[in-house]
Write a protein that holds these residues in place. Sequence first.
Motif, PDB file in Angstrom:
ATOM      1  N   GLY A  42     -65.437 -30.044   7.481  1.00 46.50           N
ATOM      2  CA  GLY A  42     -66.178 -29.067   6.696  1.00 46.50           C
ATOM      3  C   GLY A  42     -67.049 -28.180   7.566  1.00 46.50           C
ATOM      4  N   ASP A  43     -67.539 -28.737   8.680  1.00 48.41           N
ATOM      5  CA  ASP A  43     -68.374 -27.948   9.584  1.00 48.41           C
ATOM      6  C   ASP A  43     -67.603 -26.798  10.210  1.00 48.41           C
ATOM      7  OD1 ASP A  43     -70.584 -29.464   9.109  1.00 48.41           O
ATOM      8  OD2 ASP A  43     -70.291 -30.793  10.829  1.00 48.41           O
ATOM      9  N   GLU A  44     -66.323 -26.999  10.503  1.00 49.51           N
ATOM     10  CA  GLU A  44     -65.533 -25.948  11.127  1.00 49.51           C
ATOM     11  C   GLU A  44     -65.445 -24.727  10.220  1.00 49.51           C
ATOM     12  OE1 GLU A  44     -61.769 -27.474  12.409  1.00 49.51           O
ATOM     13  OE2 GLU A  44     -62.697 -29.074  13.549  1.00 49.51           O
ATOM     14  N   GLY A  45     -65.264 -24.935   8.934  1.00 55.78           N
ATOM     15  CA  GLY A  45     -65.210 -23.814   7.992  1.00 55.78           C
ATOM     16  C   GLY A  45     -66.516 -23.049   7.968  1.00 55.78           C
ATOM     17  N   ASP A  46     -67.631 -23.784   8.057  1.00 54.18           N
ATOM     18  CA  ASP A  46     -68.935 -23.127   8.075  1.00 54.18           C
ATOM     19  C   ASP A  46     -69.090 -22.262   9.320  1.00 54.18           C
ATOM     20  OD1 ASP A  46     -69.497 -24.379   5.714  1.00 54.18           O
ATOM     21  OD2 ASP A  46     -70.677 -25.987   6.627  1.00 54.18           O
ATOM     22  N   HIS A  47     -68.646 -22.762  10.466  1.00 51.61           N
ATOM     23  CA  HIS A  47     -68.740 -21.996  11.706  1.00 51.61           C
ATOM     24  C   HIS A  47     -67.848 -20.762  11.644  1.00 51.61           C
ATOM     25  CE1 HIS A  47     -71.277 -24.783  13.830  1.00 51.61           C
ATOM     26  NE2 HIS A  47     -70.455 -25.788  13.555  1.00 51.61           N
ATOM     27  N   THR A  48     -66.664 -20.932  11.076  1.00 50.69           N
ATOM     28  CA  THR A  48     -65.753 -19.812  10.958  1.00 50.69           C
ATOM     29  C   THR A  48     -66.360 -18.733  10.078  1.00 50.69           C
ATOM     30  OG1 THR A  48     -63.848 -21.263  11.228  1.00 50.69           O
ATOM     31  CG2 THR A  48     -63.428 -19.118  10.280  1.00 50.69           C
ATOM     32  N   ARG A  49     -66.939 -19.104   8.963  1.00 49.93           N
ATOM     33  CA  ARG A  49     -67.548 -18.145   8.048  1.00 49.93           C
ATOM     34  C   ARG A  49     -68.718 -17.451   8.729  1.00 49.93           C
ATOM     35  NH1 ARG A  49     -65.820 -15.088   4.614  1.00 49.93           N
ATOM     36  NH2 ARG A  49     -65.746 -16.097   2.618  1.00 49.93           N
ATOM     37  N   LEU A  50     -69.520 -18.214   9.435  1.00 55.28           N
ATOM     38  CA  LEU A  50     -70.658 -17.633  10.144  1.00 55.28           C
ATOM     39  C   LEU A  50     -70.173 -16.637  11.188  1.00 55.28           C
ATOM     40  CD1 LEU A  50     -73.675 -17.523  10.715  1.00 55.28           C
ATOM     41  CD2 LEU A  50     -73.362 -19.395  12.305  1.00 55.28           C
ATOM     42  N   ASP A  51     -69.143 -16.973  11.932  1.00 58.77           N
ATOM     43  CA  ASP A  51     -68.632 -16.071  12.955  1.00 58.77           C
ATOM     44  C   ASP A  51     -68.103 -14.783  12.329  1.00 58.77           C
ATOM     45  OD1 ASP A  51     -67.293 -18.645  15.159  1.00 58.77           O
ATOM     46  OD2 ASP A  51     -69.320 -17.917  14.858  1.00 58.77           O
ATOM     47  N   GLU A 111     -69.210 -13.390   9.657  1.00 58.60           N
ATOM     48  CA  GLU A 111     -70.386 -12.615   9.276  1.00 58.60           C
ATOM     49  C   GLU A 111     -71.003 -11.944  10.504  1.00 58.60           C
ATOM     50  OE1 GLU A 111     -72.750 -10.765   6.693  1.00 58.60           O
ATOM     51  OE2 GLU A 111     -71.101 -12.076   6.155  1.00 58.60           O
ATOM     52  N   VAL A 112     -71.025 -12.642  11.622  1.00 59.27           N
ATOM     53  CA  VAL A 112     -71.566 -12.071  12.860  1.00 59.27           C
ATOM     54  C   VAL A 112     -70.716 -10.893  13.300  1.00 59.27           C
ATOM     55  CG1 VAL A 112     -71.912 -12.522  15.333  1.00 59.27           C
ATOM     56  CG2 VAL A 112     -72.694 -14.183  13.642  1.00 59.27           C
ATOM     57  N   ILE A 113     -69.405 -11.037  13.236  1.00 52.95           N
ATOM     58  CA  ILE A 113     -68.501  -9.940  13.626  1.00 52.95           C
ATOM     59  C   ILE A 113     -68.697  -8.744  12.697  1.00 52.95           C
ATOM     60  CG2 ILE A 113     -66.083  -9.233  13.786  1.00 52.95           C
ATOM     61  CD1 ILE A 113     -65.475 -12.154  14.639  1.00 52.95           C
ATOM     62  N   ARG A 114     -68.778  -9.001  11.405  1.00 51.66           N
ATOM     63  CA  ARG A 114     -68.975  -7.922  10.431  1.00 51.66           C
ATOM     64  C   ARG A 114     -70.309  -7.209  10.689  1.00 51.66           C
ATOM     65  NH1 ARG A 114     -68.504 -10.841   6.432  1.00 51.66           N
ATOM     66  NH2 ARG A 114     -66.303 -10.590   6.028  1.00 51.66           N
ATOM     67  N   GLU A 115     -71.362  -7.970  10.897  1.00 47.05           N
ATOM     68  CA  GLU A 115     -72.685  -7.385  11.154  1.00 47.05           C
ATOM     69  C   GLU A 115     -72.704  -6.596  12.465  1.00 47.05           C
ATOM     70  OE1 GLU A 115     -75.455  -7.227   9.253  1.00 47.05           O
ATOM     71  OE2 GLU A 115     -74.259  -8.130   7.663  1.00 47.05           O
ATOM     72  N   SER A 132     -67.146  -0.585  17.133  1.00 42.78           N
ATOM     73  CA  SER A 132     -67.523  -0.796  15.742  1.00 42.78           C
ATOM     74  C   SER A 132     -66.290  -0.942  14.863  1.00 42.78           C
ATOM     75  CB  SER A 132     -68.379   0.376  15.245  1.00 42.78           C
ATOM     76  OG  SER A 132     -68.596   0.282  13.862  1.00 42.78           O
ATOM     77  N   LYS A 133     -65.332  -0.050  15.054  1.00 42.67           N
ATOM     78  CA  LYS A 133     -64.100  -0.098  14.261  1.00 42.67           C
ATOM     79  C   LYS A 133     -63.317  -1.376  14.538  1.00 42.67           C
ATOM     80  CE  LYS A 133     -63.703   4.887  13.809  1.00 42.67           C
ATOM     81  NZ  LYS A 133     -63.038   6.104  14.252  1.00 42.67           N
ATOM     82  N   ILE A 134     -63.268  -1.788  15.804  1.00 42.59           N
ATOM     83  CA  ILE A 134     -62.562  -3.017  16.164  1.00 42.59           C
ATOM     84  C   ILE A 134     -63.223  -4.226  15.508  1.00 42.59           C
ATOM     85  CG2 ILE A 134     -62.101  -4.591  18.101  1.00 42.59           C
ATOM     86  CD1 ILE A 134     -61.665  -2.021  19.822  1.00 42.59           C
ATOM     87  N   ALA A 135     -64.547  -4.298  15.559  1.00 42.67           N
ATOM     88  CA  ALA A 135     -65.262  -5.436  14.973  1.00 42.67           C
ATOM     89  C   ALA A 135     -65.048  -5.502  13.463  1.00 42.67           C
ATOM     90  CB  ALA A 135     -66.760  -5.352  15.292  1.00 42.67           C
ATOM     91  N   LYS A 136     -65.125  -4.362  12.803  1.00 38.46           N
ATOM     92  CA  LYS A 136     -64.918  -4.333  11.345  1.00 38.46           C
ATOM     93  C   LYS A 136     -63.489  -4.731  10.995  1.00 38.46           C
ATOM     94  CE  LYS A 136     -68.420  -0.818  10.393  1.00 38.46           C
ATOM     95  NZ  LYS A 136     -68.624   0.585  10.001  1.00 38.46           N
ATOM     96  N   ALA A 137     -62.516  -4.222  11.750  1.00 37.34           N
ATOM     97  CA  ALA A 137     -61.116  -4.554  11.486  1.00 37.34           C
ATOM     98  C   ALA A 137     -60.845  -6.032  11.760  1.00 37.34           C
ATOM     99  CB  ALA A 137     -60.193  -3.682  12.337  1.00 37.34           C
ATOM    100  N   ALA A 138     -61.456  -6.566  12.813  1.00 35.11           N
ATOM    101  CA  ALA A 138     -61.279  -7.983  13.137  1.00 35.11           C
ATOM    102  C   ALA A 138     -61.839  -8.857  12.030  1.00 35.11           C
ATOM    103  CB  ALA A 138     -61.951  -8.311  14.471  1.00 35.11           C
ATOM    104  N   ALA A 139     -63.019  -8.543  11.545  1.00 32.26           N
ATOM    105  CA  ALA A 139     -63.620  -9.335  10.469  1.00 32.26           C
ATOM    106  C   ALA A 139     -62.739  -9.296   9.227  1.00 32.26           C
ATOM    107  CB  ALA A 139     -65.022  -8.820  10.143  1.00 32.26           C
ATOM    108  N   LYS A 140     -62.225  -8.133   8.904  1.00 37.42           N
ATOM    109  CA  LYS A 140     -61.352  -8.002   7.737  1.00 37.42           C
ATOM    110  C   LYS A 140     -60.066  -8.800   7.922  1.00 37.42           C
ATOM    111  CE  LYS A 140     -59.113  -4.632   4.745  1.00 37.42           C
ATOM    112  NZ  LYS A 140     -58.839  -3.223   4.492  1.00 37.42           N
TER     113      LYS A 140
END
Length: 108
Positions: free
Chosen positions: A2-11, A13-17, A74-82
């Motif tokens: 379960g911790d891995e999913g939390d880290h993935t979600r956090l990452d 969010e960091v990429i999106r931000e 910026s575009k790369i980070a947004k596309a990666a998060a998506k």
Amino acid sequence: MGDEGDHTRLDLEVIREMGIGLSNVKKAFDGLDKLSGTYGDDFGNGDLADKFEDFAKNWELSRKKLTDEVDSLSKIAKAAAKAYEEIDHQLAEAIRGAKDPKTAKKGK
């Protein structure tokens, strides 16, 4: 696990931000006024004014290059998060289908 999913979600969010933050940096650079031709008379010394004019022209060129790079990142980070978010969604759907055979059969 379960911790891995939390880290993935956090990452994600960091990429999106990061993408949003880089967009804000680009906007700030775009909003800067041109320096060349603006302050020459304020220096009172022709040589100093010429040096500042050289600096201002170089700054404008460098700022343009930097702004373009920041925009690309910026575009790369947004596309990666998506993309990561879509992959995460597809994996979740696959796991749900594997856990519930009825759902898997309906999808075929």
